[in-house]
Design a protein around this motif. Structure first.
Motif, PDB file in Angstrom:
ATOM      1  N   GLY A  45     -19.850  -9.668 -35.467  1.00  0.00           N
ATOM      2  CA  GLY A  45     -20.583 -10.845 -35.911  1.00  0.00           C
ATOM      3  C   GLY A  45     -19.811 -12.154 -35.833  1.00  0.00           C
ATOM      4  N   GLN A  46     -18.636 -12.121 -35.213  1.00  0.00           N
ATOM      5  CA  GLN A  46     -17.814 -13.334 -35.125  1.00  0.00           C
ATOM      6  C   GLN A  46     -17.529 -13.696 -33.677  1.00  0.00           C
ATOM      7  N   ALA A  47     -17.125 -14.944 -33.481  1.00  0.00           N
ATOM      8  CA  ALA A  47     -16.706 -15.393 -32.158  1.00  0.00           C
ATOM      9  C   ALA A  47     -15.330 -14.821 -31.833  1.00  0.00           C
ATOM     10  N   PRO A  48     -15.013 -14.689 -30.560  1.00  0.00           N
ATOM     11  CA  PRO A  48     -13.668 -14.236 -30.177  1.00  0.00           C
ATOM     12  C   PRO A  48     -12.598 -15.206 -30.662  1.00  0.00           C
ATOM     13  N   VAL A  49     -11.401 -14.666 -30.851  1.00  0.00           N
ATOM     14  CA  VAL A  49     -10.235 -15.451 -31.249  1.00  0.00           C
ATOM     15  C   VAL A  49      -9.099 -15.095 -30.307  1.00  0.00           C
ATOM     16  N   LEU A  50      -8.407 -16.103 -29.788  1.00  0.00           N
ATOM     17  CA  LEU A  50      -7.253 -15.880 -28.920  1.00  0.00           C
ATOM     18  C   LEU A  50      -6.086 -15.352 -29.751  1.00  0.00           C
ATOM     19  N   VAL A  51      -5.522 -14.207 -29.352  1.00  0.00           N
ATOM     20  CA  VAL A  51      -4.390 -13.660 -30.102  1.00  0.00           C
ATOM     21  C   VAL A  51      -3.095 -13.653 -29.294  1.00  0.00           C
ATOM     22  N   VAL A  52      -3.206 -13.571 -27.967  1.00  0.00           N
ATOM     23  CA  VAL A  52      -2.024 -13.652 -27.095  1.00  0.00           C
ATOM     24  C   VAL A  52      -2.444 -14.388 -25.823  1.00  0.00           C
ATOM     25  N   TYR A  53      -1.600 -15.314 -25.363  1.00  0.00           N
ATOM     26  CA  TYR A  53      -1.879 -16.002 -24.112  1.00  0.00           C
ATOM     27  C   TYR A  53      -0.648 -15.965 -23.205  1.00  0.00           C
ATOM     28  N   ASP A  54      -0.887 -16.164 -21.927  1.00  0.00           N
ATOM     29  CA  ASP A  54       0.205 -16.139 -20.947  1.00  0.00           C
ATOM     30  C   ASP A  54       1.106 -14.912 -21.135  1.00  0.00           C
ATOM     31  N   ASP A  55       0.492 -13.780 -21.174  1.00  0.00           N
ATOM     32  CA  ASP A  55       1.142 -12.456 -21.267  1.00  0.00           C
ATOM     33  C   ASP A  55       1.682 -12.124 -22.651  1.00  0.00           C
ATOM     34  N   SER A  56       2.432 -13.065 -23.265  1.00  0.00           N
ATOM     35  CA  SER A  56       3.174 -12.669 -24.461  1.00  0.00           C
ATOM     36  C   SER A  56       3.336 -13.768 -25.513  1.00  0.00           C
ATOM     37  N   ASP A  57       2.692 -14.905 -25.325  1.00  0.00           N
ATOM     38  CA  ASP A  57       2.804 -15.989 -26.314  1.00  0.00           C
ATOM     39  C   ASP A  57       1.702 -15.869 -27.354  1.00  0.00           C
ATOM     40  N   ARG A  58       2.037 -16.269 -28.563  1.00  0.00           N
ATOM     41  CA  ARG A  58       1.064 -16.207 -29.660  1.00  0.00           C
ATOM     42  C   ARG A  58       0.657 -17.608 -30.097  1.00  0.00           C
ATOM     43  N   PRO A  59      -0.651 -17.837 -30.257  1.00  0.00           N
ATOM     44  CA  PRO A  59      -1.080 -19.135 -30.824  1.00  0.00           C
ATOM     45  C   PRO A  59      -0.594 -19.227 -32.267  1.00  0.00           C
ATOM     46  N   SER A  60      -0.512 -20.448 -32.761  1.00  0.00           N
ATOM     47  CA  SER A  60      -0.122 -20.621 -34.161  1.00  0.00           C
ATOM     48  C   SER A  60      -1.136 -19.922 -35.061  1.00  0.00           C
ATOM     49  N   GLY A  61      -0.612 -19.273 -36.102  1.00  0.00           N
ATOM     50  CA  GLY A  61      -1.490 -18.585 -37.041  1.00  0.00           C
ATOM     51  C   GLY A  61      -1.710 -17.117 -36.739  1.00  0.00           C
ATOM     52  N   ILE A  62      -1.299 -16.681 -35.555  1.00  0.00           N
ATOM     53  CA  ILE A  62      -1.439 -15.264 -35.212  1.00  0.00           C
ATOM     54  C   ILE A  62      -0.165 -14.534 -35.652  1.00  0.00           C
ATOM     55  N   PRO A  63      -0.316 -13.438 -36.403  1.00  0.00           N
ATOM     56  CA  PRO A  63       0.864 -12.717 -36.912  1.00  0.00           C
ATOM     57  C   PRO A  63       1.773 -12.209 -35.795  1.00  0.00           C
ATOM     58  N   GLU A  64       3.058 -12.112 -36.120  1.00  0.00           N
ATOM     59  CA  GLU A  64       4.035 -11.599 -35.147  1.00  0.00           C
ATOM     60  C   GLU A  64       3.768 -10.144 -34.795  1.00  0.00           C
ATOM     61  N   ARG A  65       2.940  -9.473 -35.581  1.00  0.00           N
ATOM     62  CA  ARG A  65       2.596  -8.079 -35.285  1.00  0.00           C
ATOM     63  C   ARG A  65       1.880  -7.941 -33.938  1.00  0.00           C
ATOM     64  N   PHE A  66       1.314  -9.044 -33.466  1.00  0.00           N
ATOM     65  CA  PHE A  66       0.613  -9.030 -32.182  1.00  0.00           C
ATOM     66  C   PHE A  66       1.579  -9.470 -31.089  1.00  0.00           C
ATOM     67  N   SER A  67       1.729  -8.639 -30.060  1.00  0.00           N
ATOM     68  CA  SER A  67       2.601  -8.982 -28.949  1.00  0.00           C
ATOM     69  C   SER A  67       1.992  -8.482 -27.649  1.00  0.00           C
ATOM     70  N   GLY A  68       2.469  -9.040 -26.544  1.00  0.00           N
ATOM     71  CA  GLY A  68       1.930  -8.639 -25.257  1.00  0.00           C
ATOM     72  C   GLY A  68       3.011  -8.473 -24.222  1.00  0.00           C
ATOM     73  N   SER A  69       2.715  -7.664 -23.203  1.00  0.00           N
ATOM     74  CA  SER A  69       3.609  -7.492 -22.076  1.00  0.00           C
ATOM     75  C   SER A  69       2.759  -7.317 -20.824  1.00  0.00           C
ATOM     76  N   ASN A  70       3.385  -7.534 -19.665  1.00  0.00           N
ATOM     77  CA  ASN A  70       2.631  -7.467 -18.414  1.00  0.00           C
ATOM     78  C   ASN A  70       3.580  -7.174 -17.273  1.00  0.00           C
ATOM     79  N   SER A  71       3.305  -6.079 -16.564  1.00  0.00           N
ATOM     80  CA  SER A  71       4.151  -5.710 -15.432  1.00  0.00           C
ATOM     81  C   SER A  71       3.381  -4.787 -14.500  1.00  0.00           C
ATOM     82  N   GLY A  72       3.634  -4.917 -13.228  1.00  0.00           N
ATOM     83  CA  GLY A  72       3.005  -4.027 -12.258  1.00  0.00           C
ATOM     84  C   GLY A  72       1.488  -4.134 -12.282  1.00  0.00           C
ATOM     85  N   ASN A  73       0.836  -3.027 -12.549  1.00  0.00           N
ATOM     86  CA  ASN A  73      -0.621  -2.988 -12.568  1.00  0.00           C
ATOM     87  C   ASN A  73      -1.208  -2.871 -13.968  1.00  0.00           C
TER      88      ASN A  73
END
Lengths: 107, 120
Positions: free
Chosen positions: A40-68
C-alpha cells in the motif's frame, strides 16, 4: 531488450541476513539501484549506484555488483523489512529496466 | 522538504480521456528529470517514460510509446501523464518519481501514487 531476473521470494528469520539477487547479462558493468515497497505504499530507494545508501536508510542495507549478479544484503533483518524489493538499471538498448521484484518474508 | 504530490484517484470509463499530475516542491523542478512508473494490480514496476521539465525533452519506453503522453509545465512545477482513450488494461497505480539524469541515477523521490480504475 535487457532483462533483470530476481527470485520471486526470499524468507529469513529475524536477526538473520537476507540476500536478494538480481541477475542480468554483464550487470557488473552497470549501476544498480534497489527499491523497497511495503504494501500500500510507494517505493523507496534503499541502495543506489550498486552500494550507496540514501540518507535515512539504515546501514543494515548494503549492495554489491559483479559479473552477472547484483545483490542486496539486509543484515539483522527486522519484521519491518518485510516488503517487495526491486532492482533497476539503465541500459543503452532498453533504457530503464526493473527486475520482476522479490517478496521478502520475515519468518 | 523535497516531495512529489500526485493528483487523486480516478475512476473512468473505457474510451474516456484522462490527465493526472505530479507537483514537485522543495527543489529546483527544472534541474531534474521526472519519470512515470506503472504498477498493475499485484504486479511489478514498469518504467513508462521520463521528461526534463527544463525544456520538456521526453523519452518513452517502447511499451508505452503512442499509448500515453508525458508533459510538464515548469511554471507550476508540475508534470503530467495523459491518455486520449483509456482501456480497461490501463487500470493501475501510477507513480511519478524524480531522476537526477537522463541516463544515470536512481529514482530518489517518489510521489504517493495515483490509482486509475477504468471500468464500464
Amino acid at each position: 531488450s535487457y532483462v533483470l531476473t530476481q527470485p520471486p521470494s526470499v524468507s529469513v528469520a529475524p536477526g538473520q541476513t537476507a540476500r536478494i539477487t538480481c541477475g542480468g547479462n554483464n550487470i557488473g558493468s552497470k549501476s544498480v539501484h534497489w527499491y523497497q515497497q511495503k504494501p500500500g505504499q510507494a517505493p523507496v530507494l534503499v541502495v543506489y549506484d550498486d552500494s550507496d545508501r540514501p540518507s535515512g536508510i539504515p546501514e543494515r542495507f548494503s549492495g554489491s555488483n559483479s559479473g552477472n549478479t547484483a545483490t542486496l544484503t539486509i543484515s539483522r533483518v527486522e519484521a519491518g523489512d518485510e516488503a517487495d524489493y526491486y532492482c533497476q538499471v539503465w541500459d543503452s538498448s532498453s533504457d530503464r529496466v526493473f527486475g520482476g521484484g522479490t517478496k521478502l518474508t520475515v519468518l | 522538504e523535497v516531495q512529489l504530490v500526485q493528483s487523486g484517484a480516478e475512476v473512468k470509463k473505457p474510451g474516456e480521456s484522462l490527465k493526472i499530475s505530479c507537483k514537485g516542491s522543495g527543489y529546483s523542478f527544472t534541474s531534474y528529470w521526472i519519470g512515470w512508473v506503472r504498477q498493475m494490480p499485484g504486479k511489478g514496476l514498469e518504467w513508462m517514460g521520463i521528461i526534463y521539465p527544463g525544456d520538456s525533452d521526453t523519452r518513452y519506453s517502447p511499451s508505452f510509446q503512442g499509448q500515453v503522453t508525458i508533459s510538464a509545465d515548469k511554471s507550476i512545477s508540475t508534470a503530467y501523464l495523459q491518455w486520449s482513450s483509456l482501456k480497461a488494461s490501463d487500470t493501475a497505480m501510477y507513480y511519478c518519481a524524480r531522476l537526477p539524469g537522463e541516463r544515470v541515477g536512481a529514482f530518489d523521490i517518489w510521489g504517493q501514487g495515483t490509482m486509475v480504475t477504468v471500468s464500464s
